[in-house]
Design a protein around this motif. Structure first.
Motif, PDB file in Angstrom:
ATOM      1  N   ARG A 277       0.843  -1.193   0.000  1.00 25.10           N
ATOM      2  CA  ARG A 277       0.000   0.000   0.000  1.00 25.10           C
ATOM      3  C   ARG A 277       0.882   1.248   0.000  1.00 25.10           C
ATOM      4  N   ALA A 278       0.279   2.379  -0.355  1.00 22.26           N
ATOM      5  CA  ALA A 278       1.025   3.641  -0.329  1.00 22.26           C
ATOM      6  C   ALA A 278       1.661   3.823   1.046  1.00 22.26           C
ATOM      7  N   LEU A 279       2.916   4.280   1.061  1.00 23.45           N
ATOM      8  CA  LEU A 279       3.618   4.426   2.334  1.00 23.45           C
ATOM      9  C   LEU A 279       4.407   5.722   2.374  1.00 23.45           C
ATOM     10  N   VAL A 280       4.620   6.188   3.594  1.00 24.73           N
ATOM     11  CA  VAL A 280       5.523   7.310   3.880  1.00 24.73           C
ATOM     12  C   VAL A 280       6.423   6.869   5.020  1.00 24.73           C
ATOM     13  N   TRP A 281       7.732   7.012   4.827  1.00 18.86           N
ATOM     14  CA  TRP A 281       8.707   6.530   5.803  1.00 18.86           C
ATOM     15  C   TRP A 281       9.288   7.688   6.591  1.00 18.86           C
ATOM     16  N   HIS A 282       9.144   7.630   7.912  1.00 17.24           N
ATOM     17  CA  HIS A 282       9.843   8.567   8.792  1.00 17.24           C
ATOM     18  C   HIS A 282      11.135   7.879   9.212  1.00 17.24           C
ATOM     19  N   ILE A 283      12.229   8.231   8.577  1.00 15.12           N
ATOM     20  CA  ILE A 283      13.506   7.578   8.831  1.00 15.12           C
ATOM     21  C   ILE A 283      14.047   8.046  10.180  1.00 15.12           C
ATOM     22  N   TYR A 284      14.784   7.162  10.839  1.00 14.53           N
ATOM     23  CA  TYR A 284      15.338   7.504  12.158  1.00 14.53           C
ATOM     24  C   TYR A 284      16.312   8.672  12.017  1.00 14.53           C
ATOM     25  N   PRO A 285      16.048   9.804  12.663  1.00 14.39           N
ATOM     26  CA  PRO A 285      16.939  10.969  12.506  1.00 14.39           C
ATOM     27  C   PRO A 285      18.260  10.779  13.235  1.00 14.39           C
ATOM     28  N   GLN A 286      19.347  11.174  12.592  1.00 17.56           N
ATOM     29  CA  GLN A 286      20.679  11.055  13.170  1.00 17.56           C
ATOM     30  C   GLN A 286      21.331  12.431  13.256  1.00 17.56           C
ATOM     31  N   ASP A 287      22.132  12.628  14.309  1.00 21.94           N
ATOM     32  CA  ASP A 287      22.727  13.940  14.556  1.00 21.94           C
ATOM     33  C   ASP A 287      23.648  14.392  13.438  1.00 21.94           C
ATOM     34  N   GLU A 330      -1.034   6.672  -7.420  1.00 31.75           N
ATOM     35  CA  GLU A 330       0.336   6.713  -7.931  1.00 31.75           C
ATOM     36  C   GLU A 330       1.308   6.152  -6.906  1.00 31.75           C
ATOM     37  N   TRP A 331       1.124   6.485  -5.639  1.00 31.70           N
ATOM     38  CA  TRP A 331       2.042   6.010  -4.603  1.00 31.70           C
ATOM     39  C   TRP A 331       1.912   4.507  -4.411  1.00 31.70           C
ATOM     40  N   GLN A 332       0.694   3.994  -4.465  1.00 24.80           N
ATOM     41  CA  GLN A 332       0.519   2.557  -4.296  1.00 24.80           C
ATOM     42  C   GLN A 332       1.121   1.796  -5.480  1.00 24.80           C
ATOM     43  N   ALA A 333       0.947   2.303  -6.681  1.00 29.31           N
ATOM     44  CA  ALA A 333       1.547   1.641  -7.845  1.00 29.31           C
ATOM     45  C   ALA A 333       3.064   1.599  -7.716  1.00 29.31           C
ATOM     46  N   CYS A 334       3.646   2.665  -7.174  1.00 22.52           N
ATOM     47  CA  CYS A 334       5.097   2.717  -6.960  1.00 22.52           C
ATOM     48  C   CYS A 334       5.524   1.634  -5.973  1.00 22.52           C
ATOM     49  N   VAL A 335       4.810   1.505  -4.858  1.00 20.02           N
ATOM     50  CA  VAL A 335       5.172   0.514  -3.843  1.00 20.02           C
ATOM     51  C   VAL A 335       4.980  -0.899  -4.373  1.00 20.02           C
ATOM     52  N   GLN A 336       3.932  -1.129  -5.115  1.00 21.15           N
ATOM     53  CA  GLN A 336       3.702  -2.474  -5.628  1.00 21.15           C
ATOM     54  C   GLN A 336       4.736  -2.870  -6.673  1.00 21.15           C
TER      55      GLN A 336
END
Length: 360
Positions: A277-287, A330-336
């Motif tokens: 499914r469409a996703l948004v990733w909050h990546i672990y922030p690094q200093d 569009e986002w779901q097609a990208c993930v699939q």
């Protein structure tokens, strides 16, 4: 084989989540696993039923002498994410089988950056300590065939039937007209803007049923609610639900039922990819801002369309631009499309088993 897997819980339980999935999948394939962890409390909700073939042991430093004296030697040692194995345990392993070094794996963090392919499966001779003369092997999970692959249990990437999704969505409290969204994040600076948008217009004119995951996501939403202007929790356009922490398999099912998944860290982004499914990733922030390059490499591999790339940059605080519209089809097609690439590759446990068998 008998595996010793070592895990230090840093924060947010992501390290333990990955190590438990690895331990459980190895056991399902007939391996015996001892999971050493310094804080196993999260397993009470993450894996309440446990897994046959996996023994969870407290990782104390140093390990008590009586525990070492009764310890059978493992065939494979896995240090997860750069943690250091207890010297007493290494000495015990060497004393029991001095002529046969263990297969020693350093399981690294996930990244789509190009250097991962160059570093995967490289040896690192151990120069001192009780394991001097042994070799440690770097094993990098990744998104391409030249890496160690991703964790993938049987069936986790299967496309669910419409009937299954409808039943699951109803169980999660969503109605047919809702856009079902899961929110699993840290404290994204764009969260107030996104909630304000959904509160007034929903998702492209569709009411949003938002599953706010416990812990930091729930705290972040509560913080938005506490700030003026007043935030109404149950408008015609936005409904908030506050689920409790659930076992890993239930979390995976939730992602498959949703229309859009906001995920964070390493384990959940992999699960969101398998969900398709469409996703948004909050990546672990690094200093040191290393997460900026990691996120860019992931979006490059994903072949993210411009709107998805811009949304990620704003969501992760790397751009001050307004949040772009969410284009779910569009986002779901990208993930699939990305999922299809991954399904053509060997999964992490298959590769790890093959690698360790060869090194023995």
């Amino acid at each position: 084989m008998l595996w010793d897997i070592f895990c230090t819980v840093i924060d947010n339980h992501g390290d333990l989540g990955v190590c438990w999935r690895l331990s459980a999948e190895l056991a399902r394939r007939g391996e015996q696993v001892r999971l050493w962890v310094d804080d196993a409390s999260a397993l009470a909700w993450m894996a309440p039923q446990g897994q046959a073939g996996v023994t969870v042991l407290p990782w104390l430093s140093p390990l008590p002498a009586d525990r070492l004296a009764s310890l059978a030697p493992a065939d494979v040692l896995v240090e997860a994410f750069g943690c250091e194995i207890d010297a007493g345990l290494l000495a015990r392993h060497r004393a029991l089988r001095p002529e046969q070094p263990r297969v020693w794996i350093n399981l690294e963090y996930l990244s789509a950056e190009a250097w991962v392919e160059r570093c995967h499966a490289l040896p690192s001779p151990v120069m001192n300590g009780p394991a001097a003369g042994w070799t440690k092997w770097f094993f990098y999970p990744g998104f391409t065939p030249a890496t160690g692959g991703l964790m993938r249990e049987p069936g986790v990437a299967d496309e669910p039937t419409p009937e299954w999704r409808l039943d699951q969505r109803q169980r999660l409290g969503a109605q047919a007209q809702h856009c079902l969204v899961s929110l699993f994040c840290y404290e994204p600076p764009a969260l107030p803007a996104l909630l304000a948008r959904w509160q007034t217009e929903g998702q492209a004119g569709q009411p949003v049923h938002l599953l706010v995951m416990p812990g930091r996501p729930a705290a972040a939403v509560r913080a938005v609610q506490a700030e003026p202007p007043a935030f109404a929790e149950g408008t015609d356009w936005l409904r908030l639900a506050w689920p409790e922490a659930v076992p890993q398999a239930e979390f995976d099912r939730t992602l498959r039922a949703c229309d859009l998944n906001f995920v964070r860290g390493e384990d959940s982004v992999v699960r969101a990819l398998w969900a398709g499914r469409a996703l948004v990733w909050h990546i672990y922030p690094q200093d040191d801002e290393a997460h900026r390059d990691k996120l860019g490499a992931f979006l490059d591999w994903l072949d993210a369309p411009p709107s998805l790339r811009q949304f990620h940059e704003v969501w992760n605080g790397l751009s001050a631009a307004p949040l772009p519209p969410i284009d779910l089809p569009e986002w779901q097609a990208c993930v699939q499309a990305a999922r299809a690439k991954l399904l053509a590759q060997s999964d992490l446990v298959t590769q790890l088993l093959r690698f360790c068998t060869e090194k023995r």
